[in-house]
Design a protein around this motif. Structure first.
Motif, short mmCIF file in Angstrom:
data_model
loop_
_atom_site.label_atom_id
_atom_site.label_comp_id
_atom_site.label_asym_id
_atom_site.label_seq_id
_atom_site.Cartn_x
_atom_site.Cartn_y
_atom_site.Cartn_z
N TYR A 103 91.98 71.97 56.60
CA TYR A 103 93.26 71.59 56.01
C TYR A 103 93.28 72.09 54.57
O TYR A 103 92.25 72.24 53.94
CB TYR A 103 93.42 70.07 55.98
CG TYR A 103 93.39 69.41 57.34
CD1 TYR A 103 94.42 69.63 58.25
CD2 TYR A 103 92.35 68.56 57.69
CE1 TYR A 103 94.39 69.03 59.50
CE2 TYR A 103 92.33 67.95 58.93
CZ TYR A 103 93.35 68.19 59.83
OH TYR A 103 93.32 67.59 61.05
N GLN A 104 94.49 72.29 54.06
CA GLN A 104 94.62 72.69 52.66
C GLN A 104 95.07 71.49 51.85
O GLN A 104 95.97 70.76 52.27
CB GLN A 104 95.68 73.78 52.48
CG GLN A 104 95.44 74.99 53.34
CD GLN A 104 96.69 75.82 53.43
OE1 GLN A 104 96.91 76.69 52.63
NE2 GLN A 104 97.53 75.50 54.39
N ASP A 154 99.50 70.93 67.79
CA ASP A 154 99.80 72.09 66.93
C ASP A 154 100.06 71.67 65.49
O ASP A 154 100.46 72.48 64.67
CB ASP A 154 101.01 72.85 67.48
CG ASP A 154 102.26 71.99 67.53
OD1 ASP A 154 102.14 70.75 67.29
OD2 ASP A 154 103.35 72.52 67.80
N THR A 156 102.32 69.45 64.39
CA THR A 156 103.68 68.99 64.10
C THR A 156 103.69 67.47 63.93
O THR A 156 103.20 66.74 64.79
CB THR A 156 104.63 69.37 65.25
OG1 THR A 156 104.43 70.74 65.55
CG2 THR A 156 106.08 69.13 64.87
N THR A 172 104.55 70.04 59.23
CA THR A 172 103.49 70.57 60.09
C THR A 172 102.20 70.72 59.29
O THR A 172 102.22 71.24 58.17
CB THR A 172 103.90 71.95 60.65
OG1 THR A 172 105.16 71.81 61.29
CG2 THR A 172 102.89 72.46 61.65
N GLN A 174 99.08 72.62 58.47
CA GLN A 174 98.64 74.00 58.66
C GLN A 174 97.13 74.08 58.66
O GLN A 174 96.45 73.30 58.00
CB GLN A 174 99.18 74.87 57.53
CG GLN A 174 100.53 75.47 57.84
CD GLN A 174 101.00 76.35 56.72
OE1 GLN A 174 100.37 76.44 55.68
NE2 GLN A 174 102.12 77.00 56.92
N THR A 176 93.77 76.61 57.95
CA THR A 176 93.31 77.83 57.30
C THR A 176 91.91 78.13 57.80
O THR A 176 91.11 77.21 57.94
CB THR A 176 93.24 77.63 55.78
OG1 THR A 176 94.50 77.18 55.33
CG2 THR A 176 92.88 78.92 55.07
N VAL A 203 96.00 81.72 57.05
CA VAL A 203 96.74 80.51 57.40
C VAL A 203 97.36 80.72 58.78
O VAL A 203 97.86 81.80 59.09
CB VAL A 203 97.83 80.24 56.35
CG1 VAL A 203 98.63 78.99 56.70
CG2 VAL A 203 97.20 80.11 54.97
N GLY A 204 97.32 79.68 59.62
CA GLY A 204 97.87 79.84 60.96
C GLY A 204 98.32 78.52 61.55
O GLY A 204 98.26 77.46 60.91
N VAL A 205 98.78 78.60 62.78
CA VAL A 205 99.26 77.43 63.50
C VAL A 205 98.10 76.85 64.30
O VAL A 205 97.37 77.60 64.96
CB VAL A 205 100.42 77.83 64.44
CG1 VAL A 205 100.91 76.61 65.23
CG2 VAL A 205 101.54 78.46 63.65
#
Lengths: 264, 234
Positions: A103-104, A154, A156, A172, A174, A176, A203-205
């Motif tokens: 997580y960021q 995902d 959300t 959402t 995100q 990383t 960064v992605g889903v």
């Protein structure tokens, strides 16, 4: 001074470092998202007193040189990013990452830190924050009076507001990832900062293209085994003792040499 | 007088042996470390029956180190005679240190240098979960990427460079492994050094040194008596 004294000392020094690392691993036996560290050692340079491959006569060569090793050094202390066990907390804002990624978190000075500790809470403004109050990036706010906070695999996040029966998406989570997570710099508070060695953040889903998926109501426990830490501890202690024996022997030999010249 | 130097040469050799044992013990925690055997050889002094001793070339002991399960996918241990090959600015070096790391550009390294694949060249991996088969074949997300290069040492020609690396003093590069060696993912080969064995060596070194020093002392005492006798007569 006998060289053996300092050679033995490098080994004892290395074992001290190893015990410090083990102590930190054991101390964090219940920090969510904590990754176990290992000290890595390498042998130091060798003093070559006779080089291998030199001629011992016109027709023969010395097959192996005479090299005296100068001890050991700590080459790295790095984290092992295997996954820890999942602990079911049933808290709706506890989210574990299953698979690769972080997580960021946005720090007060504006820099971004990375964590696998998903024990998030809502602050007074409804913002999703870490236990230290640092907001999750990108920021997620839950409106007043929202119910049934749900986080999908995902990432959300949806809630039901007021009397609405259909959920509303509020943001959402995100994920990383880094090509070399072992290159991240641990900064404490279960967080890491990016370094040159870790590679650029991607960064992605969650749950797609190799990014880990998220699991609501769970926390990732440290990936350490207390038993294997104990085994490491015993090894370190015995190696330290053996090093002290070499030190003692060097000291005794020095004392024998000193005893050759009688007093007076 | 000759005996004094002969006895002293024995003591000096034991000091070198002590350094080697201390270095072996200091590297108890170094992955892929190979213990060095210190050896002493006799030197013919002046063609007479008197021999002195000098430290001879130490041999790198090629015995297998203990395998430790770490569960880390980037840890590999080699069993069998083969060494992994790394590319250094000074040519190939050989190592059994399987604490692999991934560079920011995906290059697989160990001991600070790029690991060579079978047939030469660096191993560059995409991101994903890495599995390594026992023959060294690396799979990322199910797709075969490269095979870790292994080389068999020829004779006792490996010399320690430090940093868990070894250099070959014979013809380079060493020939590719012909089999008999395997790679184990999730394991590390610990230091190939027995603490008990080294502690026994330590006692041996200490006692040989004492014996040499006793000889020095006796020769000195004899000379002292000779001098005393001469003084009384004159």
């Amino acid at each position: 001074m006998l060289q053996a004294l300092s050679i033995a000392a490098t080994g004892m020094d290395a074992q001290e470092t190893r015990i410090e690392v083990i102590a930190n691993n054991l101390a964090n036996a219940s920090s969510p998202g904590f990754k176990v560290s290992r000290a890595r050692f390498q042998d130091l340079l060798y003093l070559t007193e006779r080089a291998a491959g030199t001629q011992s006569s016109q027709v023969s060569y010395v097959p192996t040189g005479q090299s005296i090793g100068l001890g050991t050094k700590t080459a790295a202390v790095d984290q092992i990013f295997t996954e820890g066990q999942l602990d079911n907390t049933t808290n709706p804002t506890d989210v574990a990452i299953q698979g690769d990624g972080f997580y960021q978190v946005s720090l007060p000075d504006g820099t971004v830190a990375y964590t696998r500790d998903g024990s998030f809470r809502l602050n007074q403004n409804g913002q999703l924050v870490t236990l230290d109050g640092y907001p999750v990036q990108p920021g997620i706010s839950v409106p007043q009076g929202a119910r049934n906070l749900t986080i999908g695999p995902d990432g959300t996040i949806s809630v039901q507001v007021g009397n609405a029966t259909t959920p509303t998406t509020v943001g959402t989570l995100q994920i990383t990832r880094f090509i070399n997570p072992a290159g991240l710099q641990p900064m404490g508070q279960n967080m890491y900062v990016q370094t040159q060695a870790a590679g650029p953040p991607q960064v992605g889903v969650a749950g797609q293209n190799g990014f880990g998926s998220v699991l609501q109501g769970y926390l990732e426990m440290p990936n350490e085994s207390v038993v294997s830490e104990m085994v490491e501890l015993i090894e370190a202690q015995r190696a330290y003792e053996a090093g002290s024996k070499a030190l003692q022997t060097a000291d005794n030999m020095q004392s024998v040499a000193n005893g050759l010249i009688p007093n007076g | 007088m000759n005996g004094l130097y002969l006895a002293a040469s024995g003591a000096a050799s034991q000091l070198d042996s002590l350094d080697t044992v201390a270095n072996n013990l200091a590297n108890a925690g170094t992955a892929g470390f190979r213990r060095v055997l210190s050896q002493v050889e006799s030197i013919a002094g002046d063609g007479s029956y008197l021999y002195a001793s000098a430290p001879a070339a130490p041999l790198v002991d090629m015995g297998q180190g203990p395998l430790k399960a770490t569960g880390n996918p980037l840890d590999v241990a080699v069993t069998g005679p083969a060494f992994m090959v790394v590319d250094t600015p000074n040519g190939p070096a050989y190592t059994r240190n399987g604490e692999l790391q991934v560079d920011p550009d995906g290059t697989l390294t160990t001991a600070g240098y790029p690991l060579e694949k079978d047939g030469g060249g660096p191993i560059v991996l995409p991101q994903g979960s890495i599995t390594i088969a026992s023959d060294g074949t690396i799979n990322v997300n199910g797709a075969t990427q490269a095979k870790i290069g292994l080389a068999d040492p020829a004779g006792d020609t490996l010399t320690p460079l430090g940093g868990t690396l070894y250099r070959n003093t014979g013809p380079d590069p060493l020939p590719a492994s012909t089999g008999g060696s395997q790679i184990h993912q999730g394991f590390i080969e610990g230091s190939a050094m027995s603490e008990t064995g080294e502690l026994v060596n330590l006692i041996g070194v200490m006692r040989s040194y004492e014996a040499s020093m006793k000889a020095v002392k006796s020769i000195d005492d004899n000379q002292n008596q000779t001098i005393q006798a001469y003084t009384i007569q004159s």
